[in-house]
Design an enzyme around this catalytic site. Structure first.
Site, PDB file in Angstrom:
ATOM      1  N   GLU A   1       0.805  -1.230   0.000  1.00  0.00           N
ATOM      2  CA  GLU A   1       0.000   0.000   0.000  1.00  0.00           C
ATOM      3  C   GLU A   1       0.841   1.284   0.000  1.00  0.00           C
ATOM      4  O   GLU A   1       0.514   2.225   0.718  1.00  0.00           O
ATOM      5  CB  GLU A   1      -0.915   0.014   1.233  1.00  0.00           C
ATOM      6  CG  GLU A   1      -1.868  -1.159   1.280  1.00  0.00           C
ATOM      7  CD  GLU A   1      -2.663  -1.230   2.579  1.00  0.00           C
ATOM      8  OE1 GLU A   1      -3.854  -1.533   2.511  1.00  0.00           O
ATOM      9  OE2 GLU A   1      -2.101  -1.001   3.669  1.00  0.00           O
TER      10      GLU A   1
HETATM   11  C1  TNX Z   1      -4.344  -3.924   4.690  1.00  0.00           C
HETATM   12  S1  TNX Z   1      -2.814  -6.295   4.210  1.00  0.00           S
HETATM   13  C2  TNX Z   1      -3.054  -3.714   5.142  1.00  0.00           C
HETATM   14  C3  TNX Z   1      -2.852  -3.275   6.535  1.00  0.00           C
HETATM   15  C4  TNX Z   1      -4.140  -3.087   7.272  1.00  0.00           C
HETATM   16  C5  TNX Z   1      -5.088  -4.202   6.905  1.00  0.00           C
HETATM   17  C6  TNX Z   1      -6.358  -4.182   7.672  1.00  0.00           C
HETATM   18  C7  TNX Z   1      -1.697  -5.306   4.066  1.00  0.00           C
HETATM   19  C8  TNX Z   1      -0.482  -5.834   3.511  1.00  0.00           C
HETATM   20  N1  TNX Z   1      -1.933  -4.038   4.432  1.00  0.00           N
HETATM   21  O1  TNX Z   1      -2.094  -2.090   6.545  1.00  0.00           O
HETATM   22  O2  TNX Z   1      -3.880  -3.106   8.628  1.00  0.00           O
HETATM   23  O3  TNX Z   1      -5.368  -4.108   5.532  1.00  0.00           O
HETATM   24  O4  TNX Z   1      -7.129  -5.317   7.411  1.00  0.00           O
END
Ligand code: TNX
Length: 527
Positions: free
Chosen positions: A341
């Site tokens: 992300e």
């Molecule tokens: C996505 S999964 C994220 C996290 C969040 C999560 C909450 C991922 C690699 N990144 O930063 O905490 O969703 O479900």
């Protein structure tokens, strides 16, 4: 050398059996009929044969192990310790002084198992002996978890003068389907204390997990002491979601956690998430920041707004220090760089960053792991890709020769709510009721991804909505028990209706451990 060890062990065993068979005051015990194959074992073993009698675990039982500095003695000690605290029964380990011995548990290294997997084991349970054979101490450790699960809650007090716990006799041949069986805990959004983390690790060990991934840094907090960059914890460690006090692990505390996990044959994989999810780091050292905005402590739950400046040398000097210091106290071969992300990082900067950081990880002797986005960069085949949301990136990584850790958010995310009434958790990926968490196959989930590319399964627990063991356990249990079976037991042996019954069999353990598990109505807990 090897031969002499084998010979020594064999002679010891022959001696023990002789010793047992010579016991003059040994009483013949009329054990009740049992059926090993209906025991509530999770994960379900590969092969089981019942011989319908029982082994009486009591104060006349002793544990013997190989004593060749190969870790087997420690496994014996671990078992004795668990028996002592759970049953209040003291069992000597490798101590032949007591002559009233009537039954032995012998934990033995062998190279003759059907499977050469390091964690394979074989249990022969007879009326007067239990023989646990394993290739390695890790295998022996998995085997004693099976044994622990076979010890009933209640002792039988009619068969002998002292309480006796009846273990069903038979033979178990077992080995894991996947070599990597992990759980992740996000200690960055909310901090969890060393004691809270240890409790979680202890439960995971009981279900044969072998990897514990710690998400140590994020926008809301930096949780591991870095001696060369002290503000990371002096400033970045003092915040968390909701404005609480946060916290961090000193390097000594982290080492203590690593040792605690290692005693349970669990490796800890440290994660420093980057180049996004880095507000706490940049707030501590603004020179790292790459989003051009004024920095503030962040205690909300949004993602994707922070980034390191991937074109600045200082960032890589900083990361060199961070990775060096963590690698020095982390025996796991893996180092997780996050990489998810990074919406505030330009794609070309992101690729440049991942490629440079991979080199740093390798320089410090570790294999890089990253969330599935890292497949956009040109990385070496030895790095590992953790699939969470983009099948095309998992496929791309596999084509590049990378192994994949399966953590699909829609199925394996422990922070997803069970349903719309769940007290904690999110639901951006799915609601994951206990049956949905169990009823899928990591081997066929991503079309076109072959088993050979899959390192294993990991269940992540993000902590935006949880801040202590009580809340953690509500989301993790019972689903994490199901993931243990998905990672260990091959698909053809898994069945929800059969599993459900064995899950009810875990209630005694969960109550004993004071686990706040979610009492889904899909399971008849009363039985
Ligand atoms: C996505 S999964 C994220 C996290 C969040 C999560 C909450 C991922 C690699 N990144 O930063 O905490 O969703 O479900």
């Amino acid at each position: 050398m090897r031969k002499s060890i084998v010979l020594k062990s064999a002679m010891l065993l022959v001696g023990l059996v002789f010793f047992l068979s010579c016991g003059t005051d040994k009483k013949k015990i009329d054990y009740p009929k049992t059926d090993l194959t209906t025991s509530a074992l999770i994960p379900k073993p590969l092969k089981m044969i019942a011989t319908n009698s029982a082994f009486g675990l009591d104060s006349k039982t002793v544990i013997y192990t190989d004593q060749n500095n190969n870790g087997f003695q420690e496994v014996g000690d671990f078992l004795a310790n668990k028996i002592k605290t759970r049953l209040n029964l003291e069992i000597p380990v490798n101590n032949t002084a007591d002559v009233s011995v009537e039954r032995i548990i012998y934990i033995h290294q062998t190279d003759t198992l059907e499977s050469d997997a390091p964690e394979a084991y074989q249990l022969y349970i007879k009326s007067d002996s239990i023989l646990l054979n394993a290739n390695t101490a890790a295998g022996a450790f998995r085997g004693i978890q099976t044994l622990r699960q076979l010890i009933p809650e209640q002792s039988n007090d009619t068969l002998s003068e002292q309480p006796m716990w009846l273990i069903p006799t038979g033979k178990i041949d077992d080995a894991p389907n996947f070599e990597y069986r992990g759980a992740m805990l996000d200690v960055a959004r909310h901090f969890f204390t060393v004691e809270e983390v240890k409790k979680y690790i202890d439960i995971l060990a009981y279900y044969k997990y072998n990897a514990f991934h710690m998400h140590l840094t994020d926008d809301q907090g930096w949780r591991i002491e870095i001696k060369s960059w002290p503000k990371l914890t002096e400033i970045g460690g003092q915040t968390e979601v909701g404005g609480g006090a946060g916290g961090f692990y000193t390097q000594e505390e982290f080492k203590d956690l690593v040792a605690y996990a290692a005693q349970r044959h669990i490796q800890i994989i440290p994660e420093v998430d980057m180049p996004g999810h880095t507000n706490a780091a940049s707030f501590s050292y603004p020179i790292l920041n790459g989003n051009g905005k004024t920095l503030e402590a962040y205690t909300g739950t949004h993602v994707g707004f922070s980034t390191f400046d991937s074109r600045k040398d200082t960032v890589y000097s900083f990361l060199d220090d961070v990775i060096r210091e963590i690698a020095a106290i982390s025996p796991s071969p893996y180092f997780h760089i996050g990489g998810d992300e990074s919406h505030a990082t330009k794609k070309s900067d992101y690729i440049h960053f991942v490629e440079k950081v991979e080199k740093l990880v390798q320089k410090h002797g570790k294999i890089m792991v990253g969330w599935n986005e890292i497949a956009q960069a040109k990385i070496s085949p030895s790095s590992v890709n953790q699939f969470w949301n983009e099948p095309h990136n998992a496929i791309k990584a596999a084509e590049n020769g990378n192994k994949i850790i399966m953590s699909p958010a829609k199925k394996a995310y422990l922070d997803m709510q069970y349903d719309s009434l769940s007290k904690h958790g999110l639901h951006w990926a799915a609601y994951i009721p206990v049956d949905d968490a169990y009823n899928w196959d990591p081997e066929s989930y991503v079309e076109g991804l072959s088993k050979a590319s899959i390192l294993g399964l990991e269940a992540p627990l993000w902590s935006e909505t949880i801040s202590n063991s009580f809340e953690l356990e509500y989301l993790a249990f019972p689903r994490a028990i199901g993931y243990a079976e998905l990672a260990w037991t091959p698909a053809e042996l898994r069945d929800w209706n059969d599993y459900k019954k064995r899950l009810v069999g875990q209630v005694a353990y969960m109550n004993y451990m004071d686990i706040n598990f979610y009492r889904t109505t899909l399971v008849n807990w009363e039985k």
